[in-house]
Design a protein around this motif. Structure first.
Motif, PDB file in Angstrom:
ATOM      1  N   LEU A 127       0.829  -1.203   0.000  1.00 15.92           N
ATOM      2  CA  LEU A 127       0.000   0.000   0.000  1.00 15.92           C
ATOM      3  C   LEU A 127       0.868   1.260   0.000  1.00 15.92           C
ATOM      4  O   LEU A 127       0.474   2.290  -0.557  1.00 15.92           O
ATOM      5  CB  LEU A 127      -0.919  -0.020   1.224  1.00 15.92           C
ATOM      6  CG  LEU A 127      -1.910   1.131   1.392  1.00 15.92           C
ATOM      7  CD1 LEU A 127      -2.896   1.167   0.233  1.00 15.92           C
ATOM      8  CD2 LEU A 127      -2.661   0.973   2.719  1.00 15.92           C
ATOM      9  N   GLU A 128       2.038   1.183   0.602  1.00 19.80           N
ATOM     10  CA  GLU A 128       2.896   2.361   0.716  1.00 19.80           C
ATOM     11  C   GLU A 128       3.488   2.804  -0.619  1.00 19.80           C
ATOM     12  O   GLU A 128       3.358   3.977  -0.990  1.00 19.80           O
ATOM     13  CB  GLU A 128       3.996   2.105   1.753  1.00 19.80           C
ATOM     14  CG  GLU A 128       3.442   1.827   3.150  1.00 19.80           C
ATOM     15  CD  GLU A 128       4.529   1.642   4.180  1.00 19.80           C
ATOM     16  OE1 GLU A 128       5.708   1.979   3.871  1.00 19.80           O
ATOM     17  OE2 GLU A 128       4.240   1.180   5.295  1.00 19.80           O
ATOM     18  N   VAL A 133       3.893   6.586  -5.145  1.00 20.82           N
ATOM     19  CA  VAL A 133       3.966   6.802  -6.588  1.00 20.82           C
ATOM     20  C   VAL A 133       2.787   7.653  -7.063  1.00 20.82           C
ATOM     21  O   VAL A 133       2.948   8.523  -7.933  1.00 20.82           O
ATOM     22  CB  VAL A 133       3.999   5.452  -7.334  1.00 20.82           C
ATOM     23  CG1 VAL A 133       3.814   5.651  -8.832  1.00 20.82           C
ATOM     24  CG2 VAL A 133       5.316   4.729  -7.057  1.00 20.82           C
ATOM     25  N   ALA A 134       1.608   7.425  -6.495  1.00 20.76           N
ATOM     26  CA  ALA A 134       0.449   8.239  -6.871  1.00 20.76           C
ATOM     27  C   ALA A 134       0.709   9.713  -6.582  1.00 20.76           C
ATOM     28  O   ALA A 134       0.412  10.589  -7.413  1.00 20.76           O
ATOM     29  CB  ALA A 134      -0.794   7.755  -6.122  1.00 20.76           C
ATOM     30  N   TRP A 135       1.298  10.000  -5.430  1.00 18.37           N
ATOM     31  CA  TRP A 135       1.574  11.390  -5.085  1.00 18.37           C
ATOM     32  C   TRP A 135       2.732  11.957  -5.892  1.00 18.37           C
ATOM     33  O   TRP A 135       2.782  13.162  -6.159  1.00 18.37           O
ATOM     34  CB  TRP A 135       1.819  11.530  -3.590  1.00 18.37           C
ATOM     35  CG  TRP A 135       0.533  11.656  -2.845  1.00 18.37           C
ATOM     36  CD1 TRP A 135      -0.145  10.694  -2.161  1.00 18.37           C
ATOM     37  CD2 TRP A 135      -0.271  12.839  -2.745  1.00 18.37           C
ATOM     38  NE1 TRP A 135      -1.315  11.195  -1.641  1.00 18.37           N
ATOM     39  CE2 TRP A 135      -1.415  12.500  -1.977  1.00 18.37           C
ATOM     40  CE3 TRP A 135      -0.138  14.135  -3.229  1.00 18.37           C
ATOM     41  CZ2 TRP A 135      -2.413  13.437  -1.689  1.00 18.37           C
ATOM     42  CZ3 TRP A 135      -1.137  15.065  -2.942  1.00 18.37           C
ATOM     43  CH2 TRP A 135      -2.251  14.707  -2.179  1.00 18.37           C
ATOM     44  N   ALA A 136       3.674  11.103  -6.290  1.00 13.64           N
ATOM     45  CA  ALA A 136       4.741  11.567  -7.180  1.00 13.64           C
ATOM     46  C   ALA A 136       4.152  12.007  -8.517  1.00 13.64           C
ATOM     47  O   ALA A 136       4.569  13.026  -9.094  1.00 13.64           O
ATOM     48  CB  ALA A 136       5.772  10.461  -7.387  1.00 13.64           C
ATOM     49  N   LEU A 137       3.177  11.252  -9.020  1.00 14.73           N
ATOM     50  CA  LEU A 137       2.514  11.629 -10.268  1.00 14.73           C
ATOM     51  C   LEU A 137       1.686  12.898 -10.092  1.00 14.73           C
ATOM     52  O   LEU A 137       1.595  13.722 -11.006  1.00 14.73           O
ATOM     53  CB  LEU A 137       1.638  10.478 -10.760  1.00 14.73           C
ATOM     54  CG  LEU A 137       2.383   9.205 -11.161  1.00 14.73           C
ATOM     55  CD1 LEU A 137       1.390   8.094 -11.497  1.00 14.73           C
ATOM     56  CD2 LEU A 137       3.307   9.464 -12.340  1.00 14.73           C
ATOM     57  N   VAL A 138       1.080  13.049  -8.922  1.00  6.43           N
ATOM     58  CA  VAL A 138       0.336  14.282  -8.639  1.00  6.43           C
ATOM     59  C   VAL A 138       1.271  15.492  -8.693  1.00  6.43           C
ATOM     60  O   VAL A 138       0.977  16.502  -9.343  1.00  6.43           O
ATOM     61  CB  VAL A 138      -0.343  14.205  -7.258  1.00  6.43           C
ATOM     62  CG1 VAL A 138      -0.850  15.579  -6.818  1.00  6.43           C
ATOM     63  CG2 VAL A 138      -1.510  13.221  -7.291  1.00  6.43           C
ATOM     64  N   ARG A 189      -2.089   1.788   8.308  1.00  4.66           N
ATOM     65  CA  ARG A 189      -2.690   1.323   7.053  1.00  4.66           C
ATOM     66  C   ARG A 189      -3.870   2.202   6.667  1.00  4.66           C
ATOM     67  O   ARG A 189      -4.100   2.449   5.478  1.00  4.66           O
ATOM     68  CB  ARG A 189      -3.133  -0.135   7.175  1.00  4.66           C
ATOM     69  CG  ARG A 189      -2.048  -1.161   7.474  1.00  4.66           C
ATOM     70  CD  ARG A 189      -0.867  -1.064   6.524  1.00  4.66           C
ATOM     71  NE  ARG A 189       0.185  -0.174   7.051  1.00  4.66           N
ATOM     72  CZ  ARG A 189       1.274   0.158   6.383  1.00  4.66           C
ATOM     73  NH1 ARG A 189       1.447  -0.264   5.148  1.00  4.66           N
ATOM     74  NH2 ARG A 189       2.175   0.945   6.926  1.00  4.66           N
ATOM     75  N   TRP A 190      -4.626   2.649   7.659  1.00  2.00           N
ATOM     76  CA  TRP A 190      -5.746   3.538   7.366  1.00  2.00           C
ATOM     77  C   TRP A 190      -5.245   4.891   6.866  1.00  2.00           C
ATOM     78  O   TRP A 190      -5.856   5.517   5.984  1.00  2.00           O
ATOM     79  CB  TRP A 190      -6.613   3.715   8.613  1.00  2.00           C
ATOM     80  CG  TRP A 190      -7.428   2.511   8.941  1.00  2.00           C
ATOM     81  CD1 TRP A 190      -7.205   1.612   9.951  1.00  2.00           C
ATOM     82  CD2 TRP A 190      -8.591   2.055   8.253  1.00  2.00           C
ATOM     83  NE1 TRP A 190      -8.157   0.625   9.932  1.00  2.00           N
ATOM     84  CE2 TRP A 190      -9.023   0.867   8.902  1.00  2.00           C
ATOM     85  CE3 TRP A 190      -9.316   2.520   7.147  1.00  2.00           C
ATOM     86  CZ2 TRP A 190     -10.139   0.147   8.482  1.00  2.00           C
ATOM     87  CZ3 TRP A 190     -10.424   1.805   6.729  1.00  2.00           C
ATOM     88  CH2 TRP A 190     -10.831   0.643   7.397  1.00  2.00           C
ATOM     89  N   ILE A 191      -4.142   5.349   7.420  1.00  2.00           N
ATOM     90  CA  ILE A 191      -3.568   6.620   6.974  1.00  2.00           C
ATOM     91  C   ILE A 191      -3.116   6.512   5.520  1.00  2.00           C
ATOM     92  O   ILE A 191      -3.382   7.402   4.693  1.00  2.00           O
ATOM     93  CB  ILE A 191      -2.384   7.020   7.883  1.00  2.00           C
ATOM     94  CG1 ILE A 191      -2.876   7.291   9.309  1.00  2.00           C
ATOM     95  CG2 ILE A 191      -1.668   8.249   7.323  1.00  2.00           C
ATOM     96  CD1 ILE A 191      -1.765   7.571  10.306  1.00  2.00           C
ATOM     97  N   TRP A 192      -2.454   5.402   5.189  1.00  2.00           N
ATOM     98  CA  TRP A 192      -2.009   5.202   3.808  1.00  2.00           C
ATOM     99  C   TRP A 192      -3.193   5.072   2.863  1.00  2.00           C
ATOM    100  O   TRP A 192      -3.150   5.574   1.727  1.00  2.00           O
ATOM    101  CB  TRP A 192      -1.131   3.959   3.716  1.00  2.00           C
ATOM    102  CG  TRP A 192       0.262   4.165   4.213  1.00  2.00           C
ATOM    103  CD1 TRP A 192       0.798   3.703   5.382  1.00  2.00           C
ATOM    104  CD2 TRP A 192       1.313   4.903   3.567  1.00  2.00           C
ATOM    105  NE1 TRP A 192       2.102   4.099   5.503  1.00  2.00           N
ATOM    106  CE2 TRP A 192       2.448   4.833   4.408  1.00  2.00           C
ATOM    107  CE3 TRP A 192       1.395   5.602   2.372  1.00  2.00           C
ATOM    108  CZ2 TRP A 192       3.651   5.451   4.071  1.00  2.00           C
ATOM    109  CZ3 TRP A 192       2.602   6.226   2.036  1.00  2.00           C
ATOM    110  CH2 TRP A 192       3.714   6.142   2.882  1.00  2.00           C
TER     111      TRP A 192
END
Length: 236
Positions: A127-128, A133-138, A189-192
């Protein structure tokens, strides 16, 4: 019609992307994760988790450049929205990084004694990197809007470093980098998960193209206004 057009669009879209930084990040990140196994060094579970986290940050720094588009100004008139081009590049990057991460999860735990490997939660740990990677693309997509020639990675890469440092300084109850089998692991895990949802939503919004760009799929009807000739009355 759409899928056929996407298949034709994929090769030029990938060729025009900056693939060298993601490739370098993937190689360096993988080297960090598997180096102890190659060197024959024995580690604890928390050491392997640390190496995998370092690897995911390195790979994410490379992924931040995948949305850079040096040819952006020369491809204004294309038959599809540029959002589809960006999504193709994101998909290619996520696929490559996913393959590299799978190999790392298979090799890195070999540095841990066999009886302790079950303590490494590979599934929930994945999950991490997905979130990072999602935020890197953002950040890459956001940076492309403020830099010339679409070089968003120049801003996104240092931005990612600052974000990671800021996250590491969070108080313990809000720290996402918890150790497996610790009290804060499930909470992290909920934070991620929340961060991943926000990242995917933000990326979707940033990849959307303004409606006034006037591009769409071939065959889609767009309303255009033809200029009317002006009528001048001759006065003599």
């Amino acid at each position: 019609m759409r899928w056929a057009l996407l298949r034709e669009l994929a090769p030029p879209a990938l060729r025009s992307a900056r693939l060298l930084p993601p490739a370098i990040g993937t190689v360096l990140g993988s080297a960090v994760a598997v180096a102890p196994v190659v060197a024959g060094v024995e580690l604890e579970v928390h050491d392997v988790v640390l190496l995998l986290r370092c690897s995911m940050v390195i790979m994410a720094l490379g992924a931040a450049f995948v949305l850079d588009d040096p040819t952006g100004r020369t491809t204004e008139a294309v038959p599809v929205s540029r959002a589809w081009v960006s999504m193709l590049r994101c998909l290619a990057a996520v696929t490559a990084l996913g393959a590299a991460w799978t190999v790392q999860l298979a090799v890195a735990p070999l540095a841990v004694p066999a009886e302790a490997r079950a303590a490494l939660p590979s599934a929930s740990l994945t999950l991490e990197p997905v979130t990072v990677v999602a935020w890197a693309l953002v950040l890459g997509s956001l940076g492309a809007r403020f830099t010339a020639e679409g070089s968003g990675g120049v801003l996104a890469a240092p931005g990612m470093v600052l974000v990671v440092i800021a996250v590491m300084l969070l108080p313990e109850e809000a720290a996402p980098f918890a150790q497996p089998q610790s009290e804060g692991w499930e909470r992290s895990r909920w934070i991620w998960t929340a961060a991943l949802g926000a990242g995917v939503l933000g990326l979707g919004l940033l990849l959307r193209e303004p409606r006034n760009r006037g591009r769409g799929w071939p065959g889609s009807q767009s309303r255009t206004v033809e200029p009317q000739p002006s009528v001048h009355a001759d006065s003599s």
